[in-house]
Design an enzyme around this catalytic site. Structure first.
Site, PDB file in Angstrom:
ATOM      1  N   ARG A  36      -7.555  -2.865   7.709  1.00 35.26           N
ATOM      2  CA  ARG A  36      -8.217  -3.859   8.688  1.00 35.26           C
ATOM      3  C   ARG A  36      -8.599  -3.055  10.125  1.00 35.26           C
ATOM      4  O   ARG A  36      -9.032  -3.676  10.982  1.00 35.26           O
ATOM      5  CB  ARG A  36      -6.961  -4.803   9.250  1.00 35.26           C
ATOM      6  N   HIS A  78      -0.173 -10.040  -1.828  1.00 35.36           N
ATOM      7  CA  HIS A  78      -0.771  -9.541  -2.965  1.00 35.36           C
ATOM      8  C   HIS A  78      -1.464 -10.602  -3.756  1.00 35.36           C
ATOM      9  O   HIS A  78      -2.530 -10.215  -4.138  1.00 35.36           O
ATOM     10  CB  HIS A  78       0.462  -9.166  -3.840  1.00 35.36           C
ATOM     11  N   LYS A  96       3.619  -3.782  -7.500  1.00 37.68           N
ATOM     12  CA  LYS A  96       4.626  -4.878  -7.632  1.00 37.68           C
ATOM     13  C   LYS A  96       5.590  -4.979  -6.608  1.00 37.68           C
ATOM     14  O   LYS A  96       5.382  -4.142  -5.553  1.00 37.68           O
ATOM     15  CB  LYS A  96       5.493  -4.289  -8.818  1.00 37.68           C
ATOM     16  N   ASP A 177      11.552  -5.569  -3.566  1.00 37.81           N
ATOM     17  CA  ASP A 177      10.941  -4.127  -3.506  1.00 37.81           C
ATOM     18  C   ASP A 177      11.737  -3.249  -4.340  1.00 37.81           C
ATOM     19  O   ASP A 177      11.072  -2.295  -5.053  1.00 37.81           O
ATOM     20  CB  ASP A 177      11.238  -3.858  -1.865  1.00 37.81           C
TER      21      ASP A 177
END
Length: 327
Positions: A36, A78, A96, A177
Site C-alpha cells: 500500500r 486473506h 495460512k 497464527d
C-alpha cells in the site's frame, strides 16, 4: 502451462520476506511486489533485486509480469486479496490460515474453481521432507494402527496490545497464527474429526493467549494440540501407533529430524529433514507443478481440505467465544 511461473508478492511483512528469500534460494523468479506504500514496495524490491514495485495490490495483480500471487497480508485480508488475484487471472498461494473463517475460504475456492486457477494454502510444513516421510511411514504400516497424536506450537511473542497478534481486528490470538499448525497436522494424519473440544485462556485484548484442542475420531483415535503466544514451549510432536511411534524433534513444523521408534525404545529409522533455507520454496514447487499439469488440486493439501480445516477452527472459536470484528 509450461515453464516456470513468475511470482508476485502481495503484502510485504515479515512472512513475505522469509518466503521471498526461499524463492530466491530455489531460483524461482519474483517478477513484482506490491504494497500500500510505494516506499515499502521499493525498499522490499531493492532488498531482493525485484524489478517491479507497485504501490497498490490492484496494480500488482494486474501486472503482466506476474503469473501467480503470494498473499502475505494479515488473516482478515486473506480472502479479499486472494479473490483480487484470482479475478485478475492469477494462481494464488495464500498464507495460512487460508482465511479468517470457513465461509471466506469457500468463496475463495469457488472463485478458483470457476476460473480454472490453482489456489493453495501456504501450510509449508506439509511439504517438508520429514513430513513427507512421516506420511510414507504411516501408509506403510510402520507403526501399526495409528491411535494418537500430540503436537504443540507455543512461543513467547510480543504482549504489546497494539501488536498484530494481540489485535482482534487483525485476527490475533494463538489459534489462527500458531494453532493452525497442529490442527492441520491432525487433519493430515487422521482426516476429519468426529468431535471437537476446546478450552482457552484469553489475553487482555480478548484474543486467545493459549488454546488446547482435543479431536476425536470414529475409530477412537485422539489428537491433542496446544498453542500459546505467551510461553515458549518445546514445540515437538509425536504420532503413536500400536507397533511404535514417530517422534518429531523441535521445532516439528520446520525442517527438522524425525525418528521411527519401536515399542521397546529402539530407533529404527532417523530422518534428517534439513533443506536449504526454511523450506518454504517447496510449497511454491507444488503450486507450479499443479499449474503446469493443469490440475486444480493436489494430494498433499487440497483446497477443500483447507476449507474443512477452517470449519474445525470455526468450531474451536465458537467453543472458546472468540469472534472477530465484522463476523
Amino acid at each position: 502451462m509450461t515453464g516456470r511461473l513468475r511470482w508476485g508478492i502481495l503484502g510485504l511483512g515479515g512472512i513475505s520476506r522469509k518466503f521471498t528469500a526461499d524463492l530466491w534460494t530455489a531460483g524461482i523468479e519474483v517478477g513484482a511486489v506490491g504494497s500500500r506504500s510505494q516506499a515499502t514496495a521499493d525498499a522490499f524490491a531493492a532488498d531482493f533485486g525485484v524489478a517491479r514495485a507497485h504501490d497498490s495490490y490492484a496494480a500488482l495483480v494486474d501486472d503482466p509480469a506476474v503469473d501467480v500471487v503470494y498473499v502475505g497480508t494479515p488473516h482478515p485480508f486473506h480472502a479479499e486479496h486472494a479473490l483480487l488475484a484470482l479475478r485478475a487471472g492469477k494462481h494464488v498461494l495464500v498464507e495460512k490460515p487460508f482465511a479468517l473463517n470457513a465461509a471466506q475460504a469457500r468463496a475463495v475456492v469457488a472463485e478458483a474453481d470457476a476460473r480454472g486457477l490453482v489456489v493453495l494454502e501456504a501450510m509449508w510444513t506439509r511439504f517438508l521432507p520429514h513430513m513427507v516421510r512421516l506420511r510414507e511411514l504411516i501408509r506403510g504400516g510402520a507403526i501399526g494402527e495409528v491411535r494418537a497424536l500430540t503436537a504443540d506450537h507455543s512461543q513467547r511473542l510480543p504482549s504489546d496490545p497494539g501488536h498484530r497478534l494481540q489485535d482482534p481486528a487483525l485476527g490475533g490470538g494463538a489459534l489462527l497464527d500458531l494453532g493452525i499448525y497442529p490442527v492441520s497436522f491432525a487433519w493430515d494424519v487422521f482426516g476429519r474429526p468426529e468431535t471437537v473440544w476446546a478450552r482457552s485462556t484469553p489475553t487482555a485484548t480478548g484474543v486467545d493467549a493459549q488454546t488446547t484442542v482435543v479431536l476425536t475420531y470414529r475409530d477412537g483415535q485422539q489428537a491433542v494440540t496446544h498453542s500459546a503466544l505467551d510461553v515458549a514451549g518445546r514445540n515437538d510432536a509425536v504420532v503413536l501407533g500400536t507397533e511404535g511411534r514417530i517422534e518429531i524433534d523441535p521445532t516439528w513444523y520446520r525442517p527438522t529430524t524425525l525418528r521411527l521408534v519401536a515399542p521397546d525404545g529402539r530407533v529404527v529409522e532417523s530422518v534428517d529433514g534439513v533443506v536449504p533455507g526454511r523450506g518454504m520454496q517447496l510449497q511454491a514447487f507444488e503450486l507450479e507443478r499443479l499449474a503446469r499439469e493443469g490440475r486444480a488440486s493436489g494430494d498433499v493439501l487440497p483446497p477443500q481440505e483447507s476449507v474443512a480445516i477452517m470449519e474445525t477452527l470455526d468450531e474451536v472459536r465458537r467453543q472458546i467465544g472468540l469472534v472477530y470484528p465484522g463476523e
